[in-house]
Design an enzyme around this catalytic site. Structure first.
Site, PDB file in Angstrom:
ATOM      1  N   LYS A 166      52.890 119.563  57.494  1.00 47.56           N
ATOM      2  CA  LYS A 166      52.639 121.002  57.606  1.00 47.56           C
ATOM      3  C   LYS A 166      51.137 121.276  57.622  1.00 47.56           C
ATOM      4  CE  LYS A 166      53.602 125.282  55.139  1.00 47.56           C
ATOM      5  NZ  LYS A 166      54.381 125.952  54.108  1.00 47.56           N
ATOM      6  N   GLU A 187      48.535 110.765  52.036  1.00 41.34           N
ATOM      7  CA  GLU A 187      49.451 109.670  52.383  1.00 41.34           C
ATOM      8  C   GLU A 187      49.721 109.663  53.887  1.00 41.34           C
ATOM      9  OE1 GLU A 187      49.817 111.891  50.025  1.00 41.34           O
ATOM     10  OE2 GLU A 187      50.678 111.043  48.194  1.00 41.34           O
ATOM     11  N   GLY A 232      57.589 123.440  52.808  1.00 38.61           N
ATOM     12  CA  GLY A 232      57.807 122.038  53.176  1.00 38.61           C
ATOM     13  C   GLY A 232      59.234 121.578  52.902  1.00 38.61           C
ATOM     14  N   ARG A 233      59.728 121.884  51.696  1.00 38.90           N
ATOM     15  CA  ARG A 233      61.066 121.386  51.316  1.00 38.90           C
ATOM     16  C   ARG A 233      62.193 122.166  51.971  1.00 38.90           C
ATOM     17  NH1 ARG A 233      57.902 123.317  47.425  1.00 38.90           N
ATOM     18  NH2 ARG A 233      58.517 125.116  46.189  1.00 38.90           N
ATOM     19  N   GLU A 248      60.980 120.686  42.877  1.00 39.19           N
ATOM     20  CA  GLU A 248      59.670 121.229  43.263  1.00 39.19           C
ATOM     21  C   GLU A 248      59.746 122.759  43.308  1.00 39.19           C
ATOM     22  OE1 GLU A 248      57.507 120.489  47.192  1.00 39.19           O
ATOM     23  OE2 GLU A 248      56.602 118.925  45.968  1.00 39.19           O
ATOM     24  N   HIS A 296      80.370 102.518  39.137  1.00 35.89           N
ATOM     25  CA  HIS A 296      80.167 101.203  38.535  1.00 35.89           C
ATOM     26  C   HIS A 296      78.755 101.061  37.969  1.00 35.89           C
ATOM     27  CE1 HIS A 296      84.041  99.692  39.889  1.00 35.89           C
ATOM     28  NE2 HIS A 296      83.858 100.525  40.897  1.00 35.89           N
ATOM     29  N   LYS A 335      46.755 115.057  42.675  1.00 41.19           N
ATOM     30  CA  LYS A 335      46.074 114.791  43.956  1.00 41.19           C
ATOM     31  C   LYS A 335      44.561 114.774  43.763  1.00 41.19           C
ATOM     32  CE  LYS A 335      49.321 117.146  47.107  1.00 41.19           C
ATOM     33  NZ  LYS A 335      49.469 118.216  48.087  1.00 41.19           N
TER      34      LYS A 335
HETATM   35  O1  F6P Z   1      54.270 117.347  47.332  1.00 38.70           O
HETATM   36  C1  F6P Z   1      53.559 118.475  47.699  1.00 38.70           C
HETATM   37  C2  F6P Z   1      53.769 118.846  49.142  1.00 38.70           C
HETATM   38  O2  F6P Z   1      52.915 119.894  49.427  1.00 38.70           O
HETATM   39  C3  F6P Z   1      55.221 119.206  49.460  1.00 38.70           C
HETATM   40  O3  F6P Z   1      55.544 120.496  49.104  1.00 38.70           O
HETATM   41  C4  F6P Z   1      55.256 118.939  50.917  1.00 38.70           C
HETATM   42  O4  F6P Z   1      56.565 118.882  51.412  1.00 38.70           O
HETATM   43  C5  F6P Z   1      54.518 117.632  50.976  1.00 38.70           C
HETATM   44  O5  F6P Z   1      53.487 117.766  50.024  1.00 38.70           O
HETATM   45  C6  F6P Z   1      53.961 117.248  52.328  1.00 38.70           C
HETATM   46  O6  F6P Z   1      53.064 118.206  52.803  1.00 38.70           O
HETATM   47  P1  F6P Z   1      52.620 118.225  54.319  1.00 38.70           P
HETATM   48  O7  F6P Z   1      53.827 118.482  55.160  1.00 38.70           O
HETATM   49  O8  F6P Z   1      51.614 119.329  54.422  1.00 38.70           O
HETATM   50  O9  F6P Z   1      52.029 116.890  54.649  1.00 38.70           O
END
Ligand code: F6P
Length: 538
Positions: free
Chosen positions: A204, A210, A265-266, A351, A382, A502
């Site tokens: 987003k 990452e 995002g979620r 979240e 199990h 972060k």
């Molecule tokens: O974990 C925090 C967060 O902002 C989530 O809400 C989001 O889904 C994720 O990081 C990834 O964010 P982006 O889509 O901006 O890379």
């Protein structure tokens, strides 16, 4: 919102709920199952195996009313800026609004035409990949799709990709790289051939450490393999709200599929974040999934609370969390295709509602978001069901299953479903000491073989897991989480709690790589940094 009335209603619900066990409630009313069952969007929810009767449900509904839930639902659907701390609307429902005359305004502008334009662009692109018309730099068809994203830009696509496998084009292979652990990317790259690989960089913000680190590494790998920077345009597309960041990364914005700040995002699976899924299942199936979401949305917006599936699930969750003190709830899909659904729900729920200040910024005096966990049945049986059946903790469970399997093999599905139904029966009714004795259990073992029962479960059953019923299931939980956030009076659509880690990681990283680290941390963190540096000879 009338807080006093809200908590008084929960007290009233608790008094009524504690009076009888689930077993007693069933014994006194042969029509109980039917009374506590609702249908919506292809799903049946049987919530009769809960510690409830009509008076409990009535009191719980009073909680919802005292929280102005009806008004809050309308605010969400009509684009009010209910994500206050980020000053944003919350409109994932607009992404799947299938009404042909739909109009949803954000700051006076109808967002529906843009939503449909992006869907059409995704449709064209996914068609061209599926038909082998989109060619890589060396003229080869795409065979491997690697989605690089994390959190909402990963969990939804992975989960849905597995869930809708029966509808997927099997000659395309999908990989999902999320972790900044280089192993994740390396293992995916081992499996694919550069000439035939499409990378979807899904983020987003397009700034997430990452995702951007993995995307940069993947781009370097591709350039090395294909020998030219020009290859990037044919092998990288982006899904993002941030056009500037996308072009700064080197992806042509004509290969970018957009979405908007009003999609959390979620909650973003039905946005362009679902591009990998659309490539897998095709536009038609994707549209069916959106239709399923929309059916549940309409149900949620219009059904009376007493018959409203997301509202009922939410209220029961609050009864156990705030009334009985349950710390967690378990989601148990009896369908292998839903194996990642519990993991997906963890982000959606935890979240969203893992908050400890209310909407006025005051610390809450009650429990909010529960811990969500689960595994597909019968594997869980199990592993951890022992604790659910006989442990000291109360763990309400949602059992999810489908009457028809996509893969009939001998009587396996009957066996799966027999386990599915039997578990809710065992949890609700247990086994008394006398029943054990009547079966001839030796007296010294009776205590160990007794099941207290009275353990609450919801059963969600659909005929088959299809794109439509899948979409409806996801929307069901989205709205459940929304309702709970409203009752707890918290903001469900921000996630400030992920920021601190972060920021600190940046400081730690500079100490890991610097020639002369600052070591300005606490003694434990300093020790760990020193040990790491020593181990790698830095
Ligand atoms: O974990 C925090 C967060 O902002 C989530 O809400 C989001 O889904 C994720 O990081 C990834 O964010 P982006 O889509 O901006 O890379």
């Amino acid at each position: 919102m009338n807080n006093d009335m809200k908590w008084a209603a929960l007290d009233e619900a608790m008094v009524a709920s504690s009076r009888k066990t689930i077993k007693e409630l069933f014994a006194e009313d042969p029509g109980r199952a039917e009374k506590f069952t609702v249908e919506a969007a292809g799903w049946m929810l049987d919530y009769s195996k809960n510690r409830i009767d009509k008076s409990v449900m009535k009191a719980l509904v009073k909680m919802a009313e005292a929280s102005d839930l009806k008004e809050e639902i309308e605010k969400m659907f009509t684009g009010a800026k209910i994500n206050v701390t980020e000053n944003r609307a919350v409109l994932h429902t607009a992404l799947r609004n299938c009404d042909k005359d739909a109009k949803v305004l954000v700051d006076g502008k109808d967002v529906i035409p843009e939503v449909r334009k992006v869907l059409d662009a995704m449709g064209e692109f996914s068609d061209s990949v599926r038909k082998g018309q989109w060619k890589g730099y060396t003229g080869k068809k795409i065979k491997y799709i690697v989605n690089i994203g994390i959190g909402g830009s990963d969990l939804g696509p992975v989960m849905a990709n597995i869930a809708l496998t029966p509808y997927a084009k099997r000659n395309l292979k999908f990989y999902f790289v999320s972790n900044v652990d280089s192993t994740h990317l390396a293992e995916a790259l081992r499996e694919v051939k550069a000439q035939e690989t499409l990378f979807i960089v899904a983020s987003k913000t397009f700034t997430t450490q990452e995702t951007m680190s993995n995307a940069e590494a993947a781009r370097a790998w591709l350039i090395e393999k294909l020998g030219s920077k020009d290859a990037v345009a044919k092998h990288f597309v982006a899904v993002s709200t941030a056009a500037d960041e996308v072009s700064a990364f080197g992806i042509d914005v004509k290969n970018m599929f957009g979405f908007w700040d009003w999609v959390g995002g979620r909650y973003s699976l039905p946005s362009a974040i679902g591009l990998s899924l659309m490539i897998a299942i095709g536009r038609k199936n994707y549209d069916k999934m959106l239709k399923g979401y929309w059916k549940m949305d309409k149900h949620f917006r219009t059904a009376k609370f007493e018959k409203n599936m997301p509202v009922i699930l939410a209220l029961l969750g609050i009864l156990y969390s705030n009334g009985y003190g349950a710390e967690s709830y378990c989601v148990l899909p009896y369908d292998q295709y839903l194996s990642r659904f519990p993991a997906y729900l963890q982000q959606m729920d935890m979240e969203s509602n893992g908050k400890s200040v209310d909407r006025d910024g005051n610390e809450v005096e009650y429990a909010t978001g529960p811990i969500e966990w689960g595994e597909p049945g019968t594997n869980g049986q199990h592993a951890f069901y022992q604790l659910i059946h006989q442990g000291t903790r109360l763990i309400p469970c949602d059992f999810i299953g489908c009457s028809k399997t996509h893969n009939p093999i001998s009587d396996l599905h009957d066996k799966l479903m027999a386990n599915f139904f039997a578990q809710t029966e065992a949890l609700a009714f247990g086994k008394t000491a006398d029943e054990c004795r009547a079966e001839g259990v030796p007296e010294e073992l009776v205590a160990f073989k007794t099941f207290e029962g009275n353990r609450p479960t919801n059963t969600l059953l659909t005929d088959q897991l299809t794109p439509e019923t899948f979409g409806a299931l996801v929307a069901l939980y989205e709205h459940k989480v929304f309702v709970q956030g409203i009752i707890w009076n918290i903001y469900s659509f921000d996630q400030w709690g992920v920021q601190l880690g972060k920021v600190l990681a940046k400081g730690v990283l500079s100490d890991l790589v610097a020639e002369k680290p600052s070591m300005k941390h606490d003694s434990s963190t300093n020790q760990l940094i020193a040990r790491y540096r020593k181990a790698i000879g830095r």
